[in-house]
Design a protein around this motif. Structure first.
Motif, short mmCIF file in Angstrom:
data_model
loop_
_atom_site.label_atom_id
_atom_site.label_comp_id
_atom_site.label_asym_id
_atom_site.label_seq_id
_atom_site.Cartn_x
_atom_site.Cartn_y
_atom_site.Cartn_z
N LEU A 66 89.51 7.34 69.82
CA LEU A 66 91.03 7.51 68.72
C LEU A 66 90.35 5.90 68.19
O LEU A 66 90.32 4.58 69.03
CB LEU A 66 92.07 7.01 69.76
N ARG A 67 91.13 5.56 66.92
CA ARG A 67 90.77 4.58 65.38
C ARG A 67 92.03 4.59 65.44
O ARG A 67 92.12 5.41 64.99
CB ARG A 67 89.83 5.01 65.00
N ILE A 234 95.58 7.66 61.74
CA ILE A 234 95.07 7.06 63.79
C ILE A 234 93.97 8.34 62.97
O ILE A 234 93.71 9.22 62.56
CB ILE A 234 95.59 7.74 64.36
N LEU A 235 92.78 7.87 63.85
CA LEU A 235 91.45 8.98 63.47
C LEU A 235 90.37 9.45 64.76
O LEU A 235 91.24 8.46 65.76
CB LEU A 235 90.31 8.01 62.75
N LEU A 236 90.86 10.52 64.15
CA LEU A 236 90.18 11.71 65.89
C LEU A 236 89.02 12.26 66.34
O LEU A 236 89.21 12.77 64.71
CB LEU A 236 91.83 12.47 66.10
N SER A 237 87.90 12.18 67.08
CA SER A 237 86.78 12.74 66.93
C SER A 237 85.73 12.44 68.61
O SER A 237 86.66 12.18 69.19
CB SER A 237 85.29 11.77 66.07
N ASN A 238 84.63 12.94 68.07
CA ASN A 238 84.12 13.15 69.64
C ASN A 238 85.17 13.95 70.60
O ASN A 238 84.68 13.78 72.17
CB ASN A 238 83.92 11.97 70.19
N TYR A 239 85.70 14.73 70.65
CA TYR A 239 86.44 15.92 71.51
C TYR A 239 85.69 16.38 72.47
O TYR A 239 84.47 17.08 72.28
CB TYR A 239 87.41 16.57 70.44
N GLY A 240 85.99 16.31 73.68
CA GLY A 240 85.16 16.99 74.71
C GLY A 240 83.90 15.59 75.50
O GLY A 240 83.69 16.42 76.47
N ALA A 241 83.65 15.10 74.53
CA ALA A 241 82.24 13.79 75.08
C ALA A 241 82.89 12.50 75.76
O ALA A 241 83.96 12.52 75.95
CB ALA A 241 82.03 13.40 73.52
N PRO A 242 81.94 12.69 77.14
CA PRO A 242 82.21 12.11 78.38
C PRO A 242 82.97 10.50 77.35
O PRO A 242 82.00 10.03 76.64
CB PRO A 242 81.16 12.25 79.52
N VAL A 243 83.47 9.70 77.99
CA VAL A 243 83.65 8.24 77.90
C VAL A 243 82.30 7.78 78.69
O VAL A 243 81.97 7.95 79.82
CB VAL A 243 84.83 7.64 78.34
N PRO A 244 81.54 7.25 77.84
CA PRO A 244 80.58 6.39 78.11
C PRO A 244 81.06 5.58 80.22
O PRO A 244 81.57 4.61 79.55
CB PRO A 244 80.34 5.31 77.48
N ASP A 245 79.18 5.68 80.51
CA ASP A 245 80.27 5.39 81.92
C ASP A 245 79.53 3.61 83.01
O ASP A 245 79.68 3.52 83.53
CB ASP A 245 80.00 5.91 82.82
N LYS A 246 78.74 3.55 81.79
CA LYS A 246 77.91 2.34 82.68
C LYS A 246 78.53 1.57 82.23
O LYS A 246 79.74 0.67 81.50
CB LYS A 246 76.93 1.94 80.70
N THR A 247 78.67 -0.06 83.08
CA THR A 247 80.23 -0.87 83.70
C THR A 247 78.96 -1.92 83.19
O THR A 247 77.05 -2.05 83.49
CB THR A 247 80.76 -0.90 84.79
#
Length: 279
Positions: A66-67, A234-247
């Motif tokens: 989401l942007r 609003i810009l929407l993209s990367n549907y279904g892509a996992p959220v980066p999980d690096k902490t």
């Protein structure tokens, strides 16, 4: 309520309090003439059907990027988020600063830039903190009021409900009445490399445009609003892509109390300005 106030409210709702619009004209090259007018299988559907299908795809998304921007507010969001309220990205308030944000479950990390520290702390305090904590993340949980407010933008389900709004109709319910503003098709264009079909809604001074992917699933890729010289997108993209999980590594983090204690020390007797970034 004046038309100008209604327009401002509509744009704010569309963009979730974020910032700026590049309208359809000039955002992408026109698609060459095709037998279907470049609309693919959308050529056989009405503007209302296309809008309904796109909304269905958005409401069914389990994750996305989401942007957001509006012309009347320097706030900008750029977040990858999912229905479990995980997210990664950034929130910017223009001159007031920018933070990188990571959320996994109740755990939240934020990395402020120098402008953020200078906005939170007066005089040399801000500059000193910016140097001392450069590149470091502040860490805590959603039990912390400030972090809970800041990471509220990570809730994909809440965003989907806001987009659906009161206009969402139960399955099988009739289409909007003839008195509702009609939707019309624009000319196919290109948005960030994807062919899209604009669906336009005009209501008084407000013009809203939904850009729907022509190929593959008919995802909404862009939503815009314009009224009374105010704009939003609003810009929407990367549907279904996992959220980066690096902490962040523990050595790169500090407890959120570092910020809260310094703000409290700089402003004795006054509540910390929790709205500085989240507002």
């Amino acid at each position: 309520m004046t038309s100008k106030h209604r327009a401002t409210t509509a744009i704010t709702a569309l963009t979730c309090g974020a910032a700026l619009l590049a309208m359809a004209a000039g955002t992408g090259a026109a698609v060459a003439d095709d037998p279907d007018g470049g609309e693919g299988d959308l050529a056989k559907k009405s503007a209302q059907q296309i809008s309904d299908d796109a909304l269905h795809e958005l409401l069914g998304a389990t994750s996305l990027r989401l942007r957001t921007q509006t012309s009347g507010d320097p706030t900008k969001l750029d977040l990858s988020l999912d229905r479990d309220s995980n997210c990664a990205g950034s929130i910017s308030k223009g001159p007031a600063g920018r933070v990188e944000l990571i959320k996994r479950g109740p755990q939240v990390w934020m990395k402020p830039d120098a402008a953020f520290w200078k906005g939170q702390l007066p005089g040399s305090e801000g500059s000193d903190a910016a140097k001392q904590y450069e590149g470091r993340y502040l860490h805590g949980t959603t039990d912390d009021t400030f972090l809970k407010q800041l990471s509220g933008a990570c809730d994909l389900s809440a965003f989907q409900k806001q987009i659906a709004g009161p206009s969402e109709r139960p399955s099988g319910s009739p289409s909007p009445s003839a008195s509702a503003p009609a939707l019309t098709k624009g000319k196919p264009t290109v948005h960030e490399g994807s062919r899209v079909l604009p669906i336009v809604k005009k209501s008084g001074p407000i013009t809203q445009t939904l850009y729907v992917a022509i190929e593959g699933k008919h995802y909404p890729l862009k939503l815009t609003a314009a009224a009374d010289q105010q704009t939003g997108t609003i810009l929407l993209s990367n549907y279904g892509a996992p959220v980066p999980d690096k902490t962040p590594a523990p050595g790169d983090t500090l407890d959120i109390s570092v910020l809260e204690n310094r703000v409290k020390k700089a402003s004795p007797g006054s509540p910390s300005d929790e709205a500085a970034v989240t507002g």
